[in-house]
Design an enzyme around this catalytic site. Sequence first.
Site, PDB file in Angstrom:
ATOM      1  N   SER A 155      59.832  -6.144  -0.579  1.00 25.51           N
ATOM      2  CA  SER A 155      60.218  -4.844  -0.106  1.00 25.51           C
ATOM      3  C   SER A 155      60.113  -3.647  -1.051  1.00 25.51           C
ATOM      4  CB  SER A 155      61.817  -4.779   0.309  1.00 25.51           C
ATOM      5  OG  SER A 155      62.110  -3.836   1.264  1.00 25.51           O
ATOM      6  N   HIS A 156      61.303  -3.233  -1.427  1.00 26.66           N
ATOM      7  CA  HIS A 156      60.834  -1.849  -2.270  1.00 26.66           C
ATOM      8  C   HIS A 156      61.138  -2.365  -4.006  1.00 26.66           C
ATOM      9  CE1 HIS A 156      65.079  -2.715  -1.765  1.00 26.66           C
ATOM     10  NE2 HIS A 156      65.506  -1.794  -3.011  1.00 26.66           N
ATOM     11  N   ASP A 317      59.244  -1.197   5.783  1.00 23.55           N
ATOM     12  CA  ASP A 317      60.523  -1.181   6.921  1.00 23.55           C
ATOM     13  C   ASP A 317      61.593  -0.323   6.596  1.00 23.55           C
ATOM     14  OD1 ASP A 317      61.507  -2.348   4.448  1.00 23.55           O
ATOM     15  OD2 ASP A 317      62.485  -4.088   5.287  1.00 23.55           O
ATOM     16  N   GLU A 401      72.714   1.674   5.999  1.00 19.54           N
ATOM     17  CA  GLU A 401      72.937   2.554   5.115  1.00 19.54           C
ATOM     18  C   GLU A 401      71.605   2.693   4.018  1.00 19.54           C
ATOM     19  OE1 GLU A 401      73.366   1.063   1.623  1.00 19.54           O
ATOM     20  OE2 GLU A 401      73.460  -0.223   2.946  1.00 19.54           O
TER      21      GLU A 401
END
Length: 557
Positions: A155-156, A317, A401
């Site tokens: 992911s990040h 995503d 969030e």
Amino acid sequence: MVHERAGQPAQPGDLVDVARLVTAYYALHPDPGEPAQRVAFGTSGHRGSALNAAFNEDHIAATSQAICDYRAAQGIDGPLFLGADTHALSEPARVTALEVLAANGVTVLIDAADGYTPTPAVSHAILTHNRDGEGGGGRGRGSGGAADGIVVTPSHNPPGDGGFKYNPPHGGPAGSDATSWIQDRANALIEGGLKEVRRISYARALAADTTGRYDFLGRYVDDLPAVLDLDAVRQAGVRIGADPLGGASVAYWARIAERHRLDLTVVNPLADPTWRFMTLDWDGKIRMDCSSPYAMASLIGQRDAYTVATGNDADADRHGIVTPDGGLMNPNHYLAVAIRYLFTRRADWPSGAGVGKTLVSSSMIDRVAADLGRRLVEVPVGFKWFVDGLGDGSLGFGGEESAGASFLRRDGRVWTTDKDGILLALLASEITAVTGSTPSRHYAELTARFGDPAYARVDAPASREEKAVLARLSPSQVTASELAGEPITAVLTEAPGNGAALGGLKVCTESAWFAARPSGTEDVYKIYAESFQGADHLVRVQEEARALVSGALGGAG
């Protein structure tokens, strides 16, 4: 503490040594007795760096074999869609996975153009196959049977990390039953010296009758009008700046602009495994976090050039929304705006479709959902909790969030059951085109009506033992009756929406709340807090939250 160079361009000394990293993937082997070197599936799969033997060839070979064994045990016999992002470790891991999958006779569909594949494109492919029975190009076996998928991505996370996640036939993140089984089987295989891992060469795997091609990009991009009003975006002339942040969405944005004739500029079309073009995140690391004002500093600086500017993380995503009037929107703010817009504009959605949020998302969503007359479904952290609701239409929207969300097609059917940053980024342009106002202006209208909450997350030190206690707390162990001058109205250790354990604690008052959860990777616990009484009251909530949690931990021994 914010690093002194946060938001500044990366320098040569900040860059990962890609050759050393990839060498470590093949050269280092995990010690099964070292917890940090075992396969461990968190909320988004197994992650780690090859440099400390936390993500390497042994891990991926064992995990791929474990997935094959899991598929066999579950009777999953359709194609497996295999995608990967732009991290340096993703390509070696993708190759290892294909070698094992092919040796086990699994029908694997890889990208038709050998391109990068965003997480939402894999979810979309799984659901399309399982709805329509479209295999998409396997040369040997038929296209029948339930499909599933693997996305090779952390992911990040920083450039030195690798990641590996499994999506079963429902198309979303695997639940804890599946991930626990897979990680335990993978660790057992490693402990056994990988003797039970079946594997063939990459050349043989590519040439296998069970290996086929799938047009992830074309099928996803062509289907977008089914979920978004792109005609309105084109007709309104919305100027879009899309920054893939060097991730897997880079070719997707270019194709979206061409296919749907949008005024869209790919702000940075480069993919480089060092991410040398990034600005440093809050802690001085390169991190492709599209919700961070530091990582997004370059795009924020260009906000006046576009009606809407957007960013995605490496596997697309997650979403980041930048407007000329508001800069980078807080993810909570944008989720509230998106929910308000969608549930008033999607006339064909099921009348009973609810709003899904995680327990640490803003209470602004609660107020918006109540005003809409929609059922609110509050769940623990993790997008996996939205999968069933999005799949059967009982949820119209599910959001976290941390800037991850997805929602239904315009006709009320499922689009993806995993987070879709491309979708949420394009929605910002639809909102602007249809309403004539940017999402940030819409949020200002919400605060004028419902109040202006202050929200923050901080970390507090916690030992491994304390984190374990926090994860098992019961409401009776919280003895306080007030929080920041208000009576406590609820103490939760289970999610109201589904009764699942929170793995922590949430305490609510009429105008504020906090949630405390142990970190899965560091010796800290995270305190999320929000107050509709402003920033000063939020500080009180945070201070008393620390004291309240410390008291509960002490009382629990």
